[in-house]
Each structure stands twice: as C-alpha cells, then as structure tokens.
Design a protein around this motif. Structure first.
Motif, PDB file in Angstrom:
ATOM      1  N   ALA A   1     -37.258  -9.623 104.827  1.00 57.70           N
ATOM      2  CA  ALA A   1     -37.675 -10.974 104.430  1.00 57.70           C
ATOM      3  C   ALA A   1     -37.136 -11.222 103.029  1.00 57.70           C
ATOM      4  N   VAL A   2     -36.718 -12.456 102.768  1.00 52.39           N
ATOM      5  CA  VAL A   2     -36.160 -12.831 101.468  1.00 52.39           C
ATOM      6  C   VAL A   2     -36.826 -14.114 101.003  1.00 52.39           C
TER       7      VAL A   2
ATOM      8  N   THR B   1     -34.207 -16.005  90.836  1.00 55.99           N
ATOM      9  CA  THR B   1     -34.843 -14.749  91.229  1.00 55.99           C
ATOM     10  C   THR B   1     -34.917 -14.661  92.744  1.00 55.99           C
ATOM     11  N   ALA B   2     -34.548 -13.501  93.274  1.00 54.54           N
ATOM     12  CA  ALA B   2     -34.658 -13.249  94.709  1.00 54.54           C
ATOM     13  C   ALA B   2     -35.464 -11.975  94.915  1.00 54.54           C
ATOM     14  N   ILE B   3     -36.368 -12.033  95.877  1.00 56.90           N
ATOM     15  CA  ILE B   3     -37.144 -10.854  96.235  1.00 56.90           C
ATOM     16  C   ILE B   3     -36.837 -10.537  97.689  1.00 56.90           C
ATOM     17  N   VAL B   4     -36.527  -9.260  97.928  1.00 56.59           N
ATOM     18  CA  VAL B   4     -36.210  -8.783  99.270  1.00 56.59           C
ATOM     19  C   VAL B   4     -37.242  -7.738  99.643  1.00 56.59           C
TER      20      VAL B   4
ATOM     21  N   GLU C   1     -37.312  -5.221  96.551  1.00 58.33           N
ATOM     22  CA  GLU C   1     -36.173  -5.305  95.645  1.00 58.33           C
ATOM     23  C   GLU C   1     -36.227  -6.654  94.943  1.00 58.33           C
ATOM     24  N   VAL C   2     -36.075  -6.637  93.635  1.00 59.28           N
ATOM     25  CA  VAL C   2     -36.069  -7.877  92.857  1.00 59.28           C
ATOM     26  C   VAL C   2     -34.680  -8.032  92.240  1.00 59.28           C
TER      27      VAL C   2
ATOM     28  N   TRP D   1     -25.526 -11.227  91.398  1.00 57.50           N
ATOM     29  CA  TRP D   1     -26.917 -10.827  91.491  1.00 57.50           C
ATOM     30  C   TRP D   1     -27.049  -9.423  90.920  1.00 57.50           C
ATOM     31  N   LYS D   2     -28.068  -9.210  90.092  1.00 56.04           N
ATOM     32  CA  LYS D   2     -28.360  -7.901  89.504  1.00 56.04           C
ATOM     33  C   LYS D   2     -29.737  -7.468  89.966  1.00 56.04           C
TER      34      LYS D   2
END
Length: 158
Positions: free
Chosen positions: A98-99, A105-108, A131-132, A140-141
């Motif tokens: 899920a993302v 900011t992206a959270i996986v 994962e952030v 993306w980092k």
C-alpha cells in the motif's frame, strides 16, 4: 434570454469539462508517482538481496534510520551490514503493498516474508515493513525503514 441561457450552458459545460480533465490528470499523476514508488521499493529489495550498496547508498538519505528486531541504526551502519552480509536479505517475498503520498512524502507498507541470513543462520520471518520516502529534487530518498513482526494473516488496510 435564450441566447444568454445557451451561452451559460456552454460556459458551464466547458468549465465542468476542464474540471474533470484536471482531476483525471491529477489522479493519473498520483497513480504514476505511486507506481514509481512501488517500483523503487521492489528495486530496493533486490539491491539488498544483491548486496548492491552502490545502488542503495544514493537511495538512503544521510539521516535515514533503520529499525530492525535487534536494533536501530543509521545509514552507514545499514550499508555496512548489507555489504558484509552480517544480515543478508536473500529474498523479500512481497505479498501486499500500500502507498500513500502526501506532498513530497511517500509512505510504503509492504507485507513480506523475509528470507535472510543473520549471523550465519537462515531466518524466515513475516514482517510488515514501513518505508518513508521524501522527494528531493527529482529523486525519492528513503528516510526510514522499519520492520514490524506480524502474523502471516496480517492484512494492510488500504
């Protein structure tokens, strides 16, 4: 009066069309970014399995934190662990992803079965990994990676 109504209807239709077109474009961009993040996460698992610290080093932010069952460490320690194989992430079988993206900011969330060699012993463990990521320029980092031990029946809420 009929002319004004006709012009009003045309203007309304044009405005609604532009609105729906912009909404569709925004949704496609979001979906495209989500797909990029999912692919980046998959690539990361493969680079970890391959012990490819040359690919991981630019992905991990300099201030990134890594939370494992046995401790928390920073970027340099995580790269050293991967490079030396003191933890060898042989295979991460991803069962569910899920993302969520909010601004830069992206959270996986990945529900995985991890096959790893830890201090010479093979371990097979179910995890939900968080994962952030942060968009920095065009890339993306990764800011954080956290392993949470879960049962194999655990479901990620989407």
């Amino acid at each position: 009066m009929l002319k004004n109504q006709s012009e009003f209807m045309k203007s309304t239709i044009i405005a609604l069309s532009l609105f729906f077109l912009s909404m569709t474009s925004a949704m496609c961009q979001s979906s495209t970014e989500e797909q990029k993040i999912i692919q980046l996460s998959k690539d990361k698992w493969q680079w970890m399995a391959d012990k490819n610290v040359d690919k991981l080093e630019p992905l991990f932010d300099d201030k990134a934190k890594f939370v494992h069952m046995s401790g928390t460490w920073k970027k340099a320690e995580e790269l050293e662990i991967i490079k030396t194989g003191s933890i060898w992430y042989k295979e991460a079988k991803v069962h569910d992803t899920a993302v969520e993206i909010s601004g830069k900011t992206a959270i996986v969330w990945n529900r995985i079965t991890l096959v790893a060699m830890v201090r010479g012993n093979e371990a097979i463990t179910e995890f939900t990994v968080t994962e952030v990521y942060q968009k920095q320029g065009k890339n993306w980092k990764m800011l954080a990676l956290t392993f949470s031990s879960v049962r194999d029946t655990h479901q990620i809420k989407k």
